[in-house]
Motif scaffolding. Structure first.
Motif, PDB file in Angstrom:
ATOM      1  N   GLU A  42      13.602  26.098  16.161  1.00  0.00           N
ATOM      2  CA  GLU A  42      14.563  25.633  17.153  1.00  0.00           C
ATOM      3  C   GLU A  42      15.500  26.751  17.604  1.00  0.00           C
ATOM      4  N   GLN A  87      20.239  27.987   8.590  1.00  0.00           N
ATOM      5  CA  GLN A  87      20.975  27.895   9.857  1.00  0.00           C
ATOM      6  C   GLN A  87      22.225  28.772   9.824  1.00  0.00           C
ATOM      7  N   THR A 127      13.364  22.530  10.804  1.00  0.00           N
ATOM      8  CA  THR A 127      12.892  23.162  12.035  1.00  0.00           C
ATOM      9  C   THR A 127      13.882  24.215  12.542  1.00  0.00           C
ATOM     10  N   HIS A 143       7.640  23.456  12.711  1.00  0.00           N
ATOM     11  CA  HIS A 143       7.742  23.244  14.156  1.00  0.00           C
ATOM     12  C   HIS A 143       7.296  24.460  14.961  1.00  0.00           C
ATOM     13  N   ASN A 193      14.350  29.620  18.140  1.00  0.00           N
ATOM     14  CA  ASN A 193      13.412  30.498  18.845  1.00  0.00           C
ATOM     15  C   ASN A 193      13.145  31.797  18.100  1.00  0.00           C
TER      16      ASN A 193
END
Length: 219
Positions: A165, A131, A161, A189, A167
């Motif tokens: 998430e 992230q 995910t 995901h 994209n």
């Protein structure tokens, strides 16, 4: 990579309908070798730009320039993260070394890292690290994606995910020598991949005197 273009939305890089076959490389490749590969149908290349041991790959700018000179219009890079190097710093170092204008998409290579001192930790820590790299890329205005396989993702990231998430498109590995997504099973995901690494020994690259994985995405 076992390692190891395309930007999905399917947008920025996946648009060209004929640019669907190419390869990823982890060594230097000359212009003439790329020209040979173009004759065998290569339309894109993905070049390693950051080593698993935590430093930019100095071959990347040279290989990208050679690919451009050979007429390969679509050129991406892949980044093999090192957990012990600050995530923002390593993304920044990578882009500064390669030049943001010299590639389309930066793909984060998510697989077990064998380099001493750079191995992954637990899935939660690893997910947070990813992230942070994604945020660093966003801050730099990068187009990004994720490279992995179901096996490697589950080992390294578990139920993370973060990529889906955000994209980011998925480039997945499955060496079945088949240019098809029929083998794909969702993970991380992602319900649909953007690109497939279907072999770790691209035949056309071998004929042209270099080593590459073979990659494909549909028209």
């Amino acid at each position: 990579m076992h390692l190891a273009f395309v930007t999905v939305v399917l947008a920025a890089v996946l648009v060209p309908s004929l640019a669907n076959f190419g390869g990823d490389i982890a060594t230097n490749v000359t212009q003439s070798q790329f020209e040979c590969a173009v004759n065998y149908g290569w339309q894109f290349v993905i070049v390693r730009s950051y080593h698993s041991y935590g430093a930019p790959d100095t071959n990347a700018p040279i290989a990208l320039a050679a690919a451009k000179a050979a007429g390969i219009q679509y050129r991406d890079v892949y980044h093999f993260p090192c957990l012990t190097v600050d995530p923002i710093q390593q993304v920044t170092d990578n882009v500064n070394a390669v030049g943001a204008s010299n590639f389309g998409t930066l793909w984060f290579d998510i697989e077990v890292n064998p380099s001493p001192g750079c191995g992954w930790a637990d899935p939660m820590t690893n997910c947070n690290f990813l992230q942070s790299m994604i945020q660093a890329g966003n801050n730099l205005g990068l187009t990004m994606g994720v490279y992995s396989s179901a096996y490697e993702w589950n080992i390294v990231m578990g139920n993370c995910t973060a990529g889906a998430e955000a994209n980011l498109p998925l480039w997945y590995a499955h060496f079945d020598n088949t240019k098809s997504f029929n083998d794909f099973s969702p993970f991380g995901h992602w319900q649909q991949p953007a690109m497939k690494q279907y072999t770790d020994a691209d035949a056309s690259a071998t004929l042209c005197g270099f080593s590459a994985d073979g990659d494909w995405y549909p028209n």
